[in-house]
Write an enzyme that holds these catalytic residues in place. Structure first.
Site, PDB file in Angstrom:
ATOM      1  N   ASP A 135       1.073  -1.196  -0.037  1.00  0.00           N
ATOM      2  CA  ASP A 135       0.025   0.121  -0.025  1.00  0.00           C
ATOM      3  C   ASP A 135       0.928   1.269  -0.011  1.00  0.00           C
ATOM      4  OD1 ASP A 135       0.960   0.072   2.670  1.00  0.00           O
ATOM      5  OD2 ASP A 135      -0.772   0.161   3.783  1.00  0.00           O
ATOM      6  N   GLU A 142       1.249   4.454   7.341  1.00  0.00           N
ATOM      7  CA  GLU A 142       0.260   4.259   6.241  1.00  0.00           C
ATOM      8  C   GLU A 142      -0.054   5.338   5.543  1.00  0.00           C
ATOM      9  OE1 GLU A 142       0.122   1.142   5.811  1.00  0.00           O
ATOM     10  OE2 GLU A 142      -0.416  -0.115   7.650  1.00  0.00           O
TER      11      GLU A 142
END
Ligand code: PGA
Length: 259
Positions: A135, A142
């Site tokens: 990702d 993140e």
């Protein structure tokens, strides 16, 4: 832009990066390494073990990128355990000189700041080894992480938890939170070395190296760094538009420069 080196295999990447680390430790026996966990850096640690035979690594200092919150340091999949098993013991580092963020839920309000101060007190990280998440995460930063972020608690994405489930008995056992060096922390290291292998990383690598600078793809932060090296195999390089230029630049690099 980052220097991109396309290699034939993860083993070749390991050999190249380990040689750079040996050069660094030759210049400074107390060099500070930024240590990554996961599968990607393992060829570096394996190659370093071979290349460093006869090199004294006992003064080398280390800071891990991240740790899970809510599993004890003694848990076999805590990054404290992984760093001890994969790095400290095989390389003969001094465990007192190798640090991992404190993932104790009772201490997470203060442990990020403590970790930042410990890195600063060590004089900063000389060479930071990095993987990249499917990702686009860097450390456990993140998507959406601020480029200015420092060591703090984050919530893992569902994708990261699925990717890491292979290390745990079941998906339910994968922690939901972590403590990670921030992107701002990582960018302060003097040399970033990002490694990626396999087709599953190709889109994230292309976004990080050639895509827009965006917190939606945290690894694009490497574009802000004056000395970033990206070492990838053919599969991970397969979506890079400028691959031919990277190969040309590497083949024609002046001798003796290192990474
Ligand atoms: P991996 O993880 O090396 O296990 O693929 C990389 C990362 O999540 O940064």
């Amino acid at each position: 832009m980052a220097e991109v080196v396309i290699v034939g295999s993860p083993e070749d990447a390991g050999t190249l990066v380990a040689a750079e680390i040996v050069r660094l430790v030759g210049r400074d026996p107390q060099a500070v390494l930024g240590l990554a966990t996961g599968s990607t850096p393992l060829p570096v640690y394996r190659a370093l073990r071979k290349q460093a035979a006869g090199v004294d690594l006992s003064g080398v200092r280390g800071f891990a990128l991240d740790e899970y919150v809510g599993i004890a340091p003694e848990h076999p999949e805590s990054y404290a355990s992984v760093i001890r098993r994969e790095v400290v013991e095989p390389l003969g580092l001094d465990p007192e000189l190798v640090h991992v963020p404190d993932g104790d839920p009772e201490r997470i309000a203060v442990s990020g700041g403590e970790y930042e101060r410990a890195i600063e007190a060590a004089g900063g990280v000389d060479l930071q080894i990095l993987g990249i998440g499917t990702d686009g995460h860097l450390g456990f930063n993140e998507p959406g992480s601020s480029f200015a972020s420092r060591t703090r608690v984050k919530t893992l994405t569902a994708q990261t938890r699925r990717d890491n489930a292979r290390f745990f008995p079941s998906l339910d056992d994968v922690p939901r939170h972590c403590i990670t060096q921030g992107l701002g922390t990582i960018l302060r290291a003097r040399h970033l070395v990002l490694l990626a292998f396999g087709a599953g990383k190709a889109a994230a690598v292309a976004g990080a190296v050639e895509g827009p600078l965006t917190a939606s793809l945290p690894a694009s932060a490497i574009q802000l760094h004056p000395h970033a090296t990206v070492v990838v195999d053919e599969e991970a390089a397969s979506q890079l538009r400028m691959a031919e230029y990277y190969r040309y630049a590497w083949e024609n690099k002046p001798a003796g420069q290192g990474l």
